[in-house]
Design a protein around this motif. Structure first.
Motif, PDB file in Angstrom:
ATOM      1  N   ILE A 213      40.885  77.077 -24.918  1.00 47.47           N
ATOM      2  CA  ILE A 213      39.741  76.800 -24.036  1.00 47.47           C
ATOM      3  C   ILE A 213      39.449  75.302 -24.136  1.00 47.47           C
ATOM      4  CG2 ILE A 213      37.307  77.310 -23.587  1.00 47.47           C
ATOM      5  CD1 ILE A 213      37.681  79.927 -25.188  1.00 47.47           C
ATOM      6  N   THR A 218      36.854  66.216 -25.558  1.00 50.56           N
ATOM      7  CA  THR A 218      36.647  65.072 -26.453  1.00 50.56           C
ATOM      8  C   THR A 218      37.124  65.376 -27.882  1.00 50.56           C
ATOM      9  OG1 THR A 218      34.350  65.708 -26.914  1.00 50.56           O
ATOM     10  CG2 THR A 218      34.707  64.153 -25.114  1.00 50.56           C
ATOM     11  N   HIS A 261      26.616  66.735 -23.100  1.00 48.67           N
ATOM     12  CA  HIS A 261      25.595  66.180 -24.005  1.00 48.67           C
ATOM     13  C   HIS A 261      24.605  65.331 -23.228  1.00 48.67           C
ATOM     14  CE1 HIS A 261      27.755  67.882 -27.253  1.00 48.67           C
ATOM     15  NE2 HIS A 261      28.826  67.143 -27.055  1.00 48.67           N
ATOM     16  N   SER A 292      30.775  68.667 -24.457  1.00 48.46           N
ATOM     17  CA  SER A 292      29.826  69.729 -24.117  1.00 48.46           C
ATOM     18  C   SER A 292      29.163  70.319 -25.358  1.00 48.46           C
ATOM     19  CB  SER A 292      30.560  70.853 -23.375  1.00 48.46           C
ATOM     20  OG  SER A 292      31.451  71.492 -24.270  1.00 48.46           O
TER      21      SER A 292
HETATM   22  C1  LIG Z   1      34.828  58.761 -29.770  1.00 50.35           C
HETATM   23  C2  LIG Z   1      34.243  60.072 -30.169  1.00 50.35           C
HETATM   24  C3  LIG Z   1      32.972  60.098 -30.733  1.00 50.35           C
HETATM   25  C4  LIG Z   1      32.415  61.321 -31.114  1.00 50.35           C
HETATM   26  N1  LIG Z   1      31.165  61.306 -31.664  1.00 50.35           N
HETATM   27  C5  LIG Z   1      30.613  62.470 -32.056  1.00 50.35           C
HETATM   28  C6  LIG Z   1      29.317  62.476 -32.636  1.00 50.35           C
HETATM   29  O1  LIG Z   1      28.642  61.443 -32.741  1.00 50.35           O
HETATM   30  N2  LIG Z   1      28.830  63.664 -33.060  1.00 50.35           N
HETATM   31  C7  LIG Z   1      29.540  64.826 -32.945  1.00 50.35           C
HETATM   32  O2  LIG Z   1      29.052  65.883 -33.335  1.00 50.35           O
HETATM   33  N3  LIG Z   1      30.767  64.860 -32.386  1.00 50.35           N
HETATM   34  C8  LIG Z   1      31.313  63.707 -31.937  1.00 50.35           C
HETATM   35  N4  LIG Z   1      32.560  63.716 -31.377  1.00 50.35           N
HETATM   36  C9  LIG Z   1      33.306  64.992 -31.274  1.00 50.35           C
HETATM   37  C10 LIG Z   1      33.213  65.678 -29.887  1.00 50.35           C
HETATM   38  O3  LIG Z   1      32.786  64.791 -28.900  1.00 50.35           O
HETATM   39  C11 LIG Z   1      32.240  66.828 -29.880  1.00 50.35           C
HETATM   40  O4  LIG Z   1      32.577  67.777 -30.846  1.00 50.35           O
HETATM   41  C12 LIG Z   1      32.113  67.499 -28.519  1.00 50.35           C
HETATM   42  O5  LIG Z   1      30.890  68.165 -28.429  1.00 50.35           O
HETATM   43  C13 LIG Z   1      33.227  68.494 -28.225  1.00 50.35           C
HETATM   44  O6  LIG Z   1      32.935  69.071 -26.966  1.00 50.35           O
HETATM   45  P1  LIG Z   1      34.053  69.179 -25.862  1.00 50.35           P
HETATM   46  O7  LIG Z   1      33.420  69.839 -24.702  1.00 50.35           O
HETATM   47  O8  LIG Z   1      34.670  67.859 -25.603  1.00 50.35           O
HETATM   48  O9  LIG Z   1      35.058  70.156 -26.598  1.00 50.35           O
HETATM   49  P2  LIG Z   1      36.617  70.376 -26.369  1.00 50.35           P
HETATM   50  O10 LIG Z   1      37.363  69.220 -26.911  1.00 50.35           O
HETATM   51  O11 LIG Z   1      36.892  70.767 -24.972  1.00 50.35           O
HETATM   52  O12 LIG Z   1      36.821  71.649 -27.303  1.00 50.35           O
HETATM   53  C14 LIG Z   1      36.521  71.603 -28.694  1.00 50.35           C
HETATM   54  C15 LIG Z   1      36.828  72.952 -29.329  1.00 50.35           C
HETATM   55  O13 LIG Z   1      35.925  73.932 -28.825  1.00 50.35           O
HETATM   56  C16 LIG Z   1      36.622  74.983 -28.157  1.00 50.35           C
HETATM   57  N5  LIG Z   1      35.788  75.349 -27.036  1.00 50.35           N
HETATM   58  C17 LIG Z   1      35.280  74.543 -26.069  1.00 50.35           C
HETATM   59  N6  LIG Z   1      34.452  75.232 -25.272  1.00 50.35           N
HETATM   60  C18 LIG Z   1      34.456  76.515 -25.731  1.00 50.35           C
HETATM   61  C19 LIG Z   1      33.783  77.715 -25.341  1.00 50.35           C
HETATM   62  N7  LIG Z   1      32.929  77.762 -24.311  1.00 50.35           N
HETATM   63  N8  LIG Z   1      34.016  78.836 -26.070  1.00 50.35           N
HETATM   64  C20 LIG Z   1      34.862  78.832 -27.122  1.00 50.35           C
HETATM   65  N9  LIG Z   1      35.518  77.730 -27.532  1.00 50.35           N
HETATM   66  C21 LIG Z   1      35.312  76.587 -26.854  1.00 50.35           C
HETATM   67  C22 LIG Z   1      37.971  74.412 -27.804  1.00 50.35           C
HETATM   68  O14 LIG Z   1      38.962  75.428 -27.688  1.00 50.35           O
HETATM   69  C23 LIG Z   1      38.219  73.496 -28.988  1.00 50.35           C
HETATM   70  O15 LIG Z   1      38.667  74.267 -30.079  1.00 50.35           O
HETATM   71  C24 LIG Z   1      33.145  62.521 -30.938  1.00 50.35           C
HETATM   72  C25 LIG Z   1      34.412  62.496 -30.351  1.00 50.35           C
HETATM   73  C26 LIG Z   1      34.949  61.284 -29.959  1.00 50.35           C
HETATM   74  C27 LIG Z   1      36.291  61.261 -29.324  1.00 50.35           C
END
Ligand SMILES: Cc1cc2nc3c(=O)[nH]c(=O)nc-3n(C[C@H](O)[C@H](O)[C@H](O)COP(=O)(O)OP(=O)(O)OC[C@H]3O[C@@H](n4cnc5c(N)ncnc54)[C@H](O)[C@@H]3O)c2cc1C
Ligand code: FES
Ligand code: FES
Length: 482
Positions: A213, A218, A261, A292
């Motif tokens: 998923i 990110t 976010h 997200s």
């Molecule tokens: C430069 C940078 C800075 C960051 N800074 C922070 C920070 O300050 N604080 C912090 O907490 N994090 C940080 N992060 C980490 C990241 O941004 C967060 O964890 C973000 O919320 C992940 O959300 P996403 O939608 O991008 O997830 P994705 O990358 O799309 O997925 C992450 C994981 O969740 C699973 N997933 C996604 N949606 C679902 C769903 N609906 N049901 C089940 N599984 C799901 C995916 O399979 C995967 O395993 C950073 C990342 C980067 C690259």
């Protein structure tokens, strides 16, 4: 409206719709732009979302969003307008942001400049009238410049916008409504899919419990660019109707798993200033636009910023598999490091929590090596009622102190009922953090630093509860001031 699945993405580019079939599910947008389109203005720096050199803008329904193209899958631009640094000047004139940077000497080696231009372009297009230094700095949290220095860059933007009329922002450009039908590119063994409804997502995951998923990518983007993962089955959640909705009814906020976010921050800012501040320091504008709420919880990270805050707020997690739905207190989702209570085919559908009633306080602090674009070493969140000068109904949760985000149950018990002016009792209770947590030493922080940090954050939270009028923090505006 057609409901048959599409096998090509379609997106707007320079005023025309284009159709495209990504070469493979894991194709990243930066590779598409540089290698397939051959447009080299967008740069590759870190390839992990940190430097901003790859920043491009996606426009959806008139709103411009700066995103890191290095960690975005090409298929994620389906339904949007893609704008790169080549697109914003005309043959005869630079875009006003570019012109301002030239006038103020806002570029030296120039490697960061396309990314900086695109972050500022998004800010310029989405706003009207003058901007504050804090607003400009916030837009640049995710853009590293190693030679010019930020002063001329920020001054260029402030000077440019100071002269703009303060009319309500008119969201420029063609309305891009998204695509009506879901997407399925590939075959049953290797595909990238983007269902349009939660039910279609549920069905797809029942048939393919091994599919990955992807919400904002990110996290997943880095697994691809850094770990060289090659996921064969990818299910995007970005087009599911209502999956990003944030609703408040009867004092309870429900956040769809797909809410970004940035959107979540806008929704909670009026209610929970400390949570707003945590999100102000969450990654960068680019990360907040893509990442997200659901992804931050589902990844199970012990240092994710949202989980401790939401646990302190008593949040409920809403999961779904097929037609079956279940709910659990968020803290029960995190079983151990790398293990969550999520079954095959199950996905995070939403989170919900009661907004604190009058008299209930919420405090949250993030300790990290630098203020912006950094993961927490420790995050502590506290919610409590203050009744006749005493603390009641405490919920305290920490990130970075264990293999999972975790409640400080012994400390909560020790603090229950203590008078806010009883400093000795407070100090004795703070010491209970050592019963709740045995933190690890890693490259971010030593175990001792984490423990002392958590105690200091809790002490500050309690001092703020006891003496709300005493200033305890460097205000963001103050930090951003000249
Ligand atoms: C430069 C940078 C800075 C960051 N800074 C922070 C920070 O300050 N604080 C912090 O907490 N994090 C940080 N992060 C980490 C990241 O941004 C967060 O964890 C973000 O919320 C992940 O959300 P996403 O939608 O991008 O997830 P994705 O990358 O799309 O997925 C992450 C994981 O969740 C699973 N997933 C996604 N949606 C679902 C769903 N609906 N049901 C089940 N599984 C799901 C995916 O399979 C995967 O395993 C950073 C990342 C980067 C690259
Ligand atoms: S190349 Fe550094 S953020 Fe994308
Ligand atoms: S101008 Fe060289 S990195 Fe910014």
């Amino acid at each position: 409206m057609s409901t048959s699945l599409r096998s090509e993405i379609s997106f707007a580019r320079k005023g025309a719709w284009q159709k495209l079939r990504p070469e493979r599910p894991r194709e990243m947008l930066l590779d598409h732009i540089r290698l397939r389109e051959g447009r080299l203005g967008t740069k590759e720096g870190c390839n992990e979302g940190d430097c901003g050199a790859c920043t491009v803008v996606l426009r959806r329904n008139g709103l411009c969003q700066a995103v890191n193209s290095c960690i975005l899958l090409t298929a994620q631009i389906d339904g949007a307008e893609l704008i790169t640094v080549e697109d914003i000047a005309t043959d005869s004139a630079l875009h006003p942001v570019q012109e301002a940077l030239v006038r103020r000497h806002g570029s030296q080696c120039g490697f960061c400049t396309p990314g900086i231009v695109m972050s500022l372009y998004a800010l310029y297009e989405n706003t009207s009238g003058p901007l504050s230094r804090a607003e400009v700095l916030e837009a640049l949290q995710g853009n590293l410049c190693r030679c010019t220095g930020y002063r001329p860059i920020v001054d260029a933007m402030l000077e440019l916008c100071a002269k703009r009329p303060a009319v309500p922002a008119v969201l420029a450009g063609e309305r891009v409504e998204g695509n009506p039908a879901g997407l399925f590119i590939g075959d049953q063994d290797r595909f990238i899919a983007a269902p349009k409804t939660e039910a279609a997502l549920a069905d797809l995951l029942l048939s393919h419990p091994d599919a990955l998923i992807v919400s904002g990518a990110t996290d997943v983007g880095l697994w691809i660019t850094k770990r060289l993962d090659d996921p064969q089955k990818i299910v995007l959640t970005g087009q599911i109707e209502g999956f990003e909705a944030i609703k408040t009814a009867h004092g309870r906020m429900t956040i769809g798993a797909g809410a970004s976010h940035a959107a979540f921050r806008a929704a909670i800012a009026p209610h929970l200033p400390d949570f707003d501040d945590i999100l102000r320091r969450f990654g960068s504008a680019q990360v907040r636009n893509s990442g997200s709420v659901g992804g931050n919880i589902a990844n199970g990270s012990p240092i994710g910023d949202l989980a401790p805050c939401l646990i302190a707020l008593g949040a409920t997690l809403h999961l779904r598999s097929g037609t079956e739905r279940r709910e659990l207190p968020l803290e029960e989702f995190f079983i151990a490091y790398g293990r969550q209570d999520r079954r095959p085919s199950e996905f995070v559908a939403a989170l919900s929590f009661a907004l604190p009633a009058p008299g209930r306080v919420f405090k949250a602090f993030k300790l990290s090596k630098r203020p912006d674009e950094d993961i927490s070493s420790v995050l502590l969140a506290l919610a409590a009622n203050i009744e006749n000068g005493r603390l009641r109904g405490l919920r305290i949760a920490c990130g970075g102190m264990a293999g999972t985000p975790k409640r400080a149950l012994a400390t909560e018990t020790a603090l229950e009922g203590i008078a806010l002016d009883d400093r000795d009792a407070m100090e004795a209770a703070i010491a209970f953090l050592a019963e709740d947590f045995q933190p690890l030493t890693d490259m971010r922080a030593s175990a001792a630093y984490r423990m002392e940090g958590a105690k200091a954050l809790l002490r500050r939270a309690l001092i703020e509860c006891a003496m709300p009028d005493v200033p305890t923090r460097l205000d963001a505006q103050l930090m951003a001031a000249e």
